[in-house]
Design an enzyme around this catalytic site. Structure first.
Site, PDB file in Angstrom:
ATOM      1  N   ASP A  14       0.847  -1.190   0.000  1.00  0.00           N
ATOM      2  CA  ASP A  14       0.000   0.000   0.000  1.00  0.00           C
ATOM      3  C   ASP A  14       0.887   1.246   0.000  1.00  0.00           C
ATOM      4  O   ASP A  14       1.730   1.414   0.902  1.00  0.00           O
ATOM      5  CB  ASP A  14      -0.900   0.002   1.242  1.00  0.00           C
TER       6      ASP A  14
ATOM      7  N   THR B 134     -24.262   3.834   3.833  1.00  0.00           N
ATOM      8  CA  THR B 134     -23.085   3.689   2.979  1.00  0.00           C
ATOM      9  C   THR B 134     -22.638   5.012   2.360  1.00  0.00           C
ATOM     10  O   THR B 134     -21.813   5.034   1.448  1.00  0.00           O
ATOM     11  CB  THR B 134     -23.362   2.668   1.873  1.00  0.00           C
TER      12      THR B 134
ATOM     13  N   ASP C  73     -21.300   5.202  13.710  1.00  0.00           N
ATOM     14  CA  ASP C  73     -20.715   6.517  13.483  1.00  0.00           C
ATOM     15  C   ASP C  73     -21.572   7.304  12.501  1.00  0.00           C
ATOM     16  O   ASP C  73     -22.796   7.183  12.511  1.00  0.00           O
ATOM     17  CB  ASP C  73     -19.282   6.356  12.961  1.00  0.00           C
TER      18      ASP C  73
ATOM     19  N   ASP D  95     -10.260   1.936  -1.087  1.00  0.00           N
ATOM     20  CA  ASP D  95      -9.630   1.118  -0.064  1.00  0.00           C
ATOM     21  C   ASP D  95     -10.648   0.378   0.799  1.00  0.00           C
ATOM     22  O   ASP D  95     -10.271  -0.430   1.663  1.00  0.00           O
ATOM     23  CB  ASP D  95      -8.742   1.977   0.842  1.00  0.00           C
TER      24      ASP D  95
ATOM     25  N   ALA E 286     -17.179   4.288  27.135  1.00  0.00           N
ATOM     26  CA  ALA E 286     -15.881   3.694  27.448  1.00  0.00           C
ATOM     27  C   ALA E 286     -15.813   3.183  28.877  1.00  0.00           C
ATOM     28  O   ALA E 286     -15.177   2.157  29.154  1.00  0.00           O
ATOM     29  CB  ALA E 286     -14.777   4.719  27.207  1.00  0.00           C
TER      30      ALA E 286
ATOM     31  N   ASN F  97      -3.029  -4.037  -1.525  1.00  0.00           N
ATOM     32  CA  ASN F  97      -3.796  -3.933  -2.763  1.00  0.00           C
ATOM     33  C   ASN F  97      -3.296  -2.815  -3.670  1.00  0.00           C
ATOM     34  O   ASN F  97      -4.003  -2.381  -4.574  1.00  0.00           O
ATOM     35  CB  ASN F  97      -5.285  -3.711  -2.445  1.00  0.00           C
TER      36      ASN F  97
ATOM     37  N   ASN G 158     -11.732  13.320  24.177  1.00  0.00           N
ATOM     38  CA  ASN G 158     -10.589  14.221  24.033  1.00  0.00           C
ATOM     39  C   ASN G 158     -10.752  15.514  24.817  1.00  0.00           C
ATOM     40  O   ASN G 158     -10.469  16.597  24.322  1.00  0.00           O
ATOM     41  CB  ASN G 158     -10.381  14.557  22.551  1.00  0.00           C
TER      42      ASN G 158
ATOM     43  N   SER H 165     -10.605   8.497  18.844  1.00  0.00           N
ATOM     44  CA  SER H 165     -11.348   7.705  17.846  1.00  0.00           C
ATOM     45  C   SER H 165     -10.402   6.842  17.028  1.00  0.00           C
ATOM     46  O   SER H 165     -10.681   5.674  16.758  1.00  0.00           O
ATOM     47  CB  SER H 165     -12.119   8.626  16.898  1.00  0.00           C
TER      48      SER H 165
END
Length: 474
Positions: free
Chosen positions: A162, A221, A195, A204, A330, A241, A320, A381
């Site tokens: 890559d 999508t 998300d 990719d 979390a 790839n 953050n 993230s």
């Protein structure tokens, strides 16, 4: 010898004949001799039969050489797949007859391209229209089959091809390169990315993004924000790839896009809860949650517990906001909270640590972006996405969710001054982590009137959101 001389010198042989022959007989002899003299191939072949002439075949630039009778036999044809086919290896049960094996292949589809009778195995080429793992699963259920699996691609050890790999400093840091070169993972494990959506057209990620679900009225999508596409690529971009970057899950991990955040990176825990439940019921082995909140959601904890009971590993960013206070999800039970570290294994100044079970690189992490582009992502993230990729590798290697969680937490490299370590992919895959004391869950606070899930920020800057909402942070 007189006859042979006649063939060699037809005209000289006429003289003795003239003295004895007359009329018509003489004429016939002359005609015959003239015919012979004008037909050297016939003469030569006659002499050769008599052993008086040895011929060497003439050389012709157009002649094709005859095959040598002692030539080495040709090698066995390769069973490498064509572009429109993939390979699976199917081991049949000891009692399966050739007829039963042929019938199984005929009924399930594919062509037997190699027989390995010593181990009762056939190499079968199947259409590439479906994943090789899907075909293998069908074969594995057949009564005559002992096991079936996709063919494993092998290559010389080394870095992937890559072109963006050189920018991925985090992968060698977490010993991903060592694992990639030495630890083959045959199976796959699906990662649900809760998300802003995933751009399924990104080169990719092409072919890796499955049909998902949106709980915010969008298209899963399609990613109008970019954060979901970024963490999806960090976790599971295609590897080797010749395109872009390498994802941590180098075993062709499918991605389930679960859209729970709006285009501005905000959302509600009610949507996140629905997303967790849907992912758990639709084959997610790993759930990645790149968001956090200081407010606890009891409903989200219930959804997390449900997903855990289904065998799912849940990974979440700690956030953050540079605090040591607990953040959610979390800090919830059955969730791996991930903090961010830099190139020197130091926790970043912005990273929350109060709910961290582990850390991972989170500064300038190369990531996929909508529109076939790439950009760096900084924040927890990115760290959570790397950890989710590792979880997928562990699940695919046969670990349960509890065993995978123990490996992630325990097979780490130290982070100075912290009770948690930084993930190490090779250690997690090749060693047995020391038993970890089960972390005490953060005390459950009384639910606020409006619960919040604040996602670690959208690409590239962090986002803050009002109560009762969720949004992504870097």
């Amino acid at each position: 010898m007189e006859t042979r001389a006649c063939f060699l010198f037809p005209f000289l042989a006429v003289r003795p004949l003239v003295t004895r022959a007359r009329g018509r007989a003489f004429a016939l002899v002359v005609v015959f001799l003239l015919y012979i003299s004008l037909s050297p191939p016939l003469v030569v072949s006659t002499l050769a039969r008599e052993g008086l002439f040895t011929s060497q075949a003439p050389t012709s630039v157009d002649a094709s050489p005859s095959p040598s009778p002692t030539a080495a036999p040709s090698s066995s044809p390769s069973a490498a797949p064509a572009s429109d086919r993939e390979l699976i290896l199917v081991k049949f049960k000891g009692g399966a007859t050739s007829a039963a094996i042929d019938a199984a292949i005929a009924s399930l589809g594919g062509d037997s391209v190699r027989d390995l009778p010593q181990i009762r195995t056939r190499v079968i080429a199947v259409p590439a229209s479906e994943r090789a793992s899907t075909h293998a699963a069908k074969y594995a259920k057949h009564a005559s089959v002992e096991r079936a699996a996709p063919a494993v691609q092998l290559e010389a050890a080394g870095a992937p091809n890559d072109p963006g790999y050189a920018q991925q400093w985090a992968l060698p840091k977490i010993a991903w390169d060592t694992a990639y070169s030495t630890v083959p993972i045959v199976s796959t494990a699906a990662i649900a990315v809760l998300d802003t959506g995933i751009d399924s057209s990104h080169p990719d990620l092409l072919g890796r993004v499955l049909v998902g679900r949106s709980f915010v009225g969008g298209v899963p999508t399609v990613d109008p924000n970019g954060h979901g596409t970024a963490v999806a690529g960090i976790a599971a971009a295609k590897v080797n790839n010749l395109i872009g970057m390498a994802g941590v899950a180098y075993n062709d991990a499918p991605l389930l896009p679960v859209q729970v955040l709006h285009s501005d990176g905000t959302g509600y825990d009610s949507d996140v809860v629905a997303g967790v439940l849907w992912a758990a019921d639709n084959g997610a082995n790993v759930i990645l949650m790149g968001f956090s909140s200081r407010d606890f959601s009891a409903a989200l904890q219930d959804a997390v517990n449900y997903a855990w009971s289904k065998g799912t590993v849940l990974v979440a960013a700690t956030g953050n906001n540079a605090t040591s206070a607990a953040t959610y999800p979390a800090g919830m039970a059955n969730v791996i909270g991930v903090a961010a570290t830099d190139r020197n294994d130091v926790v970043t100044a912005a990273s929350n640590t109060g709910s961290a079970a582990v850390a991972a690189p989170g500064v300038d992490i190369y990531a996929t972006r909508p529109g076939a582009t790439y950009a760096n992502l900084t924040g927890t993230s990115a760290s959570a996405a790397e950890t989710a990729g590792l979880a997928a590798l562990l699940i695919a290697s046969g670990k349960s969710n509890s065993a995978a969680s123990a490996q992630i937490r325990g097979a780490t490299d130290p982070v100075a001054g912290r009770s948690f370590g930084r993930i190490n992919v090779n250690k997690a895959l090749t060693t047995v982590a020391a038993p970890q004391s089960t972390p005490a869950p953060t005390p459950t606070p009384a639910p606020s009137a409006t619960s919040t899930a604040v996602a670690p920020a959208s690409v590239p800057a962090a986002a803050s959101v009002p109560a009762a909402s969720s949004s992504p942070a870097p």
